[in-house]
Scaffold this motif. Structure first.
Motif, short mmCIF file in Angstrom:
data_model
loop_
_atom_site.label_atom_id
_atom_site.label_comp_id
_atom_site.label_asym_id
_atom_site.label_seq_id
_atom_site.Cartn_x
_atom_site.Cartn_y
_atom_site.Cartn_z
N LEU A 138 0.83 -1.20 0.00
CA LEU A 138 0.00 0.00 0.00
C LEU A 138 0.88 1.26 0.00
O LEU A 138 0.64 2.21 -0.75
CB LEU A 138 -0.93 0.00 1.23
CG LEU A 138 -1.80 1.24 1.41
CD1 LEU A 138 -2.84 1.33 0.29
CD2 LEU A 138 -2.49 1.21 2.76
N PHE A 139 1.90 1.26 0.86
CA PHE A 139 2.81 2.41 0.92
C PHE A 139 3.46 2.66 -0.43
O PHE A 139 3.59 3.80 -0.88
CB PHE A 139 3.92 2.18 1.97
CG PHE A 139 3.43 2.12 3.38
CD1 PHE A 139 2.22 2.71 3.75
CD2 PHE A 139 4.17 1.47 4.35
CE1 PHE A 139 1.78 2.65 5.06
CE2 PHE A 139 3.72 1.41 5.66
CZ PHE A 139 2.53 1.99 6.02
N ILE A 140 3.87 1.58 -1.08
CA ILE A 140 4.53 1.73 -2.38
C ILE A 140 3.53 2.30 -3.40
O ILE A 140 3.85 3.23 -4.14
CB ILE A 140 5.11 0.39 -2.87
CG1 ILE A 140 6.25 -0.03 -1.94
CG2 ILE A 140 5.61 0.51 -4.31
CD1 ILE A 140 6.80 -1.40 -2.22
N PHE A 141 2.32 1.76 -3.36
CA PHE A 141 1.31 2.28 -4.28
C PHE A 141 1.11 3.78 -4.03
O PHE A 141 1.11 4.58 -4.96
CB PHE A 141 -0.03 1.54 -4.13
CG PHE A 141 -1.14 2.22 -4.89
CD1 PHE A 141 -1.28 2.02 -6.26
CD2 PHE A 141 -2.02 3.09 -4.24
CE1 PHE A 141 -2.28 2.67 -6.97
CE2 PHE A 141 -3.02 3.75 -4.96
CZ PHE A 141 -3.14 3.54 -6.32
N ASN A 142 0.93 4.16 -2.76
CA ASN A 142 0.70 5.57 -2.44
C ASN A 142 1.83 6.45 -2.97
O ASN A 142 1.59 7.49 -3.59
CB ASN A 142 0.58 5.76 -0.92
CG ASN A 142 -0.69 5.15 -0.37
OD1 ASN A 142 -1.63 4.88 -1.13
ND2 ASN A 142 -0.73 4.92 0.93
N SER A 143 3.07 6.03 -2.71
CA SER A 143 4.22 6.83 -3.15
C SER A 143 4.24 6.96 -4.66
O SER A 143 4.44 8.04 -5.20
CB SER A 143 5.52 6.17 -2.70
OG SER A 143 5.91 6.70 -1.47
N VAL A 144 4.06 5.83 -5.34
CA VAL A 144 4.15 5.85 -6.79
C VAL A 144 3.01 6.70 -7.37
O VAL A 144 3.23 7.54 -8.25
CB VAL A 144 4.11 4.41 -7.37
CG1 VAL A 144 3.96 4.42 -8.88
CG2 VAL A 144 5.38 3.66 -6.96
N PHE A 145 1.82 6.52 -6.83
CA PHE A 145 0.67 7.28 -7.32
C PHE A 145 0.90 8.79 -7.14
O PHE A 145 0.80 9.56 -8.10
CB PHE A 145 -0.60 6.83 -6.59
CG PHE A 145 -1.83 7.59 -6.99
CD1 PHE A 145 -2.43 7.34 -8.23
CD2 PHE A 145 -2.39 8.56 -6.17
CE1 PHE A 145 -3.57 8.04 -8.62
CE2 PHE A 145 -3.51 9.27 -6.55
CZ PHE A 145 -4.11 9.01 -7.78
N VAL A 146 1.22 9.19 -5.93
CA VAL A 146 1.42 10.61 -5.65
C VAL A 146 2.55 11.17 -6.52
O VAL A 146 2.43 12.24 -7.12
CB VAL A 146 1.71 10.84 -4.14
CG1 VAL A 146 2.24 12.24 -3.88
CG2 VAL A 146 0.46 10.59 -3.33
N THR A 147 3.66 10.42 -6.61
CA THR A 147 4.80 10.91 -7.37
C THR A 147 4.46 11.05 -8.86
O THR A 147 4.73 12.10 -9.46
CB THR A 147 6.00 9.97 -7.20
OG1 THR A 147 6.28 9.85 -5.80
CG2 THR A 147 7.23 10.50 -7.90
N VAL A 148 3.85 10.02 -9.43
CA VAL A 148 3.58 10.05 -10.87
C VAL A 148 2.61 11.17 -11.22
O VAL A 148 2.85 11.96 -12.15
CB VAL A 148 3.03 8.67 -11.34
CG1 VAL A 148 2.45 8.78 -12.75
CG2 VAL A 148 4.13 7.64 -11.29
N VAL A 149 1.53 11.29 -10.44
CA VAL A 149 0.54 12.33 -10.74
C VAL A 149 1.17 13.72 -10.59
O VAL A 149 0.97 14.60 -11.43
CB VAL A 149 -0.70 12.18 -9.82
CG1 VAL A 149 -1.65 13.35 -10.02
CG2 VAL A 149 -1.40 10.87 -10.12
N THR A 150 1.95 13.90 -9.52
CA THR A 150 2.56 15.22 -9.30
C THR A 150 3.55 15.56 -10.41
O THR A 150 3.56 16.68 -10.93
CB THR A 150 3.27 15.29 -7.94
OG1 THR A 150 2.41 14.75 -6.96
CG2 THR A 150 3.63 16.71 -7.59
N VAL A 151 4.40 14.61 -10.75
CA VAL A 151 5.40 14.89 -11.79
C VAL A 151 4.71 15.23 -13.11
O VAL A 151 5.03 16.24 -13.75
CB VAL A 151 6.38 13.70 -11.97
CG1 VAL A 151 7.27 13.90 -13.18
CG2 VAL A 151 7.22 13.52 -10.72
N ALA A 152 3.72 14.41 -13.49
CA ALA A 152 3.03 14.66 -14.76
C ALA A 152 2.35 16.03 -14.74
O ALA A 152 2.50 16.83 -15.67
CB ALA A 152 2.01 13.56 -15.02
N GLY A 153 1.62 16.30 -13.66
CA GLY A 153 0.91 17.57 -13.57
C GLY A 153 1.87 18.75 -13.55
O GLY A 153 1.64 19.77 -14.20
#
Lengths: 362, 292
Positions: free
Chosen positions: B77-92
């Protein structure tokens, strides 16, 4: 206003604002507004969640944080006027508490506690502070910055010069020296907690091995005398590659012809560094010093993971205190006041760095 | 810069390499130790620190620590959260900051100079100095979600994403790159009737690969490695990223084998990513140093 054709082609306020707008809006909301909030809230008694209305309290938060006073105590004397000495021959003094608690003659010392003290002849000088922990945090933060900035910048420059040689495979070394930078400082901190630990700690064992057993193990993080320095050394290890790369890009802007000229004149390596390399790196030096200083004042993760401010407050820092109050105690006003103090210090120092280097450039 | 080493200088060259290698060891030993230890049982891990075995994959090696780490904390779950937040932020962030930079680099509009001056000024505000008032701010912000308007952004994904979608440093990286692009390209597209947004998406974005890569790397490192902010705004484990998840592992009696396994899990992907793209990583940092 006369516009050139080219200029009018690009003069589209609506397009300009709508393309830049989203970013400007977000930066305003999440950087400028909290920044202004920091100043505003620091004069109130705001809490994160509170049933009571917020009140304006003026500079009370700052007085609470920064209040200091001094007290000079004369040694106690007996009826004949002779100094009283205890069994070990030490002088005895009245208790500080008698001056800081309900003492109508010393209203300015009310509620303060001992921060520093030393002997001055027979009398004893006390520096009292309203918030001793914050004062220690302030002192530790300055100590950290004062040492980390020159050490990290210096080592980074040495490394940059070292990897700026034309040798086969030099890129591999560059990649390795930079490696810790991509690892999170939180990960690094927890890893080094093991390396620094007193029992079966890796560092103690390595030092013991290298000194053929002459080295006595040290509990690096558990000892007030070594804790902050251990965190400093680890921080340098983690971050130095970042600044090495910035130095390197500065080094590569220096024209090769200058070195060739120096060679023809028969300059020694040191002279080449002193008269060619260093003058070419001034702007880089300012940038690096400002960046390191800002990072160093922000010291938090290492403390939170490695020591929690201890032992005996020897690793308290300003950001750690801001978080402790603003988040731990939900005292947003107190945390904001620390934020303001921290920002003003960072601002002053980076202005000073810029000013000093600008003077020398002329 | 320095003289090319001549062949008869073999001894000097050897010394140089020796120095380079010794320094390299200082930089890699903790990382090697971390990975190697993550495969060792706790008893052996402690025993091995007394010798060179600490850095060698010897003895009783297994994935037990990894299994134990997954049992101790919701690692996936932690990994998912990190990856999700990071990917969305970087793209945005890449989209919003490059668009803003496009506007600053190519368009003339009133107030532009003032905005740029303010943006430059914000570069000297360390995030840590505004984290606490920011906590207060997000706690009072409204958010329109599935269940209607709600106040208080704490304990969500968006509180970890939205504040980092725009930053001055990323905007400046793009501005610097865009300023060097030939203006004829834009003028030609405009004369063909493209809107400014079309010029941005169809002309500028396709030729700006390098600066997008640079900005993405810098933003990725900053976001994935974030600690203070998620620590403040995620009280429930449901939204915690990997760095805050670390707290599950630093209790009084630390199980060091599990810690090393967890540290390896959250670090190795980044390290491998770095080793593959190290030239891009290093030049991205270098480009932050060349400020206009």
């Amino acid at each position: 206003m006369k516009l050139t054709p080219n200029r009018s082609l690009q003069n589209h306020p609506l397009a300009g604002w709508s393309l830049a707008g989203p970013a400007i809006f977000l930066i305003t909301l999440f950087l400028i507004v909290p920044f202004i909030l920091a100043f505003t809230l620091s004069f109130t008694n705001q809490r994160l969640v509170s049933p009571n209305p917020t009140e304006w309290v003026g500079t009370r938060n700052f007085e609470q944080l920064l209040g200091v006073g001094t007290l000079v105590l004369e040694p106690e004397k007996d009826e004949t006027g002779a100094l009283i000495r205890d069994d070990k021959g030490e002088l005895s003094y009245p208790r500080v508490r008698e001056f800081t608690r309900n003492n109508a003659e010393y209203p300015q010392l009310s509620g303060k506690r001992e921060w520093l003290s030393w002997n001055w002849g027979d009398s004893r000088v006390y520096v009292l502070a309203s918030d001793v922990v914050f004062m220690k945090a302030l002192g530790n933060t300055f100590l950290f910055v004062l040492f980390v900035a020159p050490i990290q910048a210096g080592i980074a420059l040495l490394l940059a010069v070292l990897i700026n040689q034309k040798l086969k495979g030099i890129n591999i070394f560059r990649a390795i020296y930079f490696m810790p930078v991509v690892v999170s400082i939180v990960v690094v901190s927890l890893l080094w907690r093991f390396i620094y630990s007193g029992q079966s700690g890796l560092l103690n064992n390595m030092l013991g091995f290298l000194s053929f057993g002459a080295f006595k193990p040290v509990d690096w993080l558990g000892n007030p005398a070594t804790a902050l320095w251990s965190i400093l050394a680890m921080s340098v290890w983690q971050g130095v590659g970042f600044h090495m790369v910035i130095w390197l890009s500065g080094l590569q802007t220096i024209p090769v012809s200058l070195y060739e000229a120096a060679d023809i004149e028969g300059a020694t390596p040191w002279q080449k560094f002193r008269y060619v390399t260093w003058p070419g790196l001034r702007n880089t030096a300012v940038l690096i010093l400002i960046v390191i200083t800002m990072q160093a004042f922000s010291l938090f993760s290492q403390i939170d993971v490695m020591t929690g401010g201890g032992p005996v407050d020897s690793t308290q820092t300003m950001v750690f205190q801001a978080v402790e109050r603003g988040y731990g105690q939900q005292n947003i006003a107190g945390g904001s006041a620390i934020s303001v103090i921290l920002f003003l210090i960072v601002l002053t120092i980076s202005m000073a760095q810029r000013y000093l280097t600008r003077e020398r450039n002329r | 810069m320095s003289a090319v080493v001549s062949p008869n200088n073999g001894f000097k060259t050897a010394l140089r390499y020796l120095l380079l290698i010794v320094v390299a060891l200082i930089f890699v030993f903790p990382i090697v130790f971390m990975v190697v230890s993550s495969f060792k049982p706790a008893q052996q891990l402690l025993r091995d620190t007394a010798s060179i075995a600490a850095f060698l994959p010897v003895g009783d090696l297994s994935f037990d620590n990894y299994a134990a780490a997954f049992r101790r904390a919701p690692v996936a779950l932690f990994i998912f959260n990190s990856v999700f937040v990071t990917v969305v932020t970087v793209a945005g962030a890449l989209f919003l900051c490059s668009m803003a930079a496009f506007s600053f680099a190519f368009l003339e509009f009133k107030g532009k100079e003032v905005v740029l001056a303010i943006l430059i000024a914000t570069l000297i505000v360390p995030f840590e100095t505004i984290a606490i008032p920011m906590l207060m701010l997000v706690n009072n912000l409204p958010w329109i979600g599935a269940s209607g308007v709600q106040f208080g952004w704490l304990n969500t994904y968006h509180v970890q994403i939205v504040p980092f979608l725009a930053d001055a440093l990323t905007i400046f990286l793009f501005v610097q790159y865009f300023r060097d692009l030939p203006r004829e390209l834009i003028e030609a597209a405009r004369l063909d009737g493209a809107t400014w947004f079309q010029v941005y998406t169809r002309v500028i974005v396709p030729i700006s690969g390098p600066v997008f890569a640079t900005a993405a790397i810098l933003k990725f490192l900053a976001m994935y490695n974030q600690y203070l902010w998620p620590l403040l705004v995620t009280q429930s484990e449901q939204f915690r990223p990997v760095m805050v998840g670390l707290q599950y592992f630093f209790q009084l009696n630390i199980a060091w084998g599990e810690v090393m396994a967890y540290l390896s899990i959250i670090t190795l992907p980044v390290l491998i990513f770095y080793l593959v793209l190290q030239r891009a990583f290093i030049s991205s940092i270098a480009s932050t140093g060349i400020k206009g």
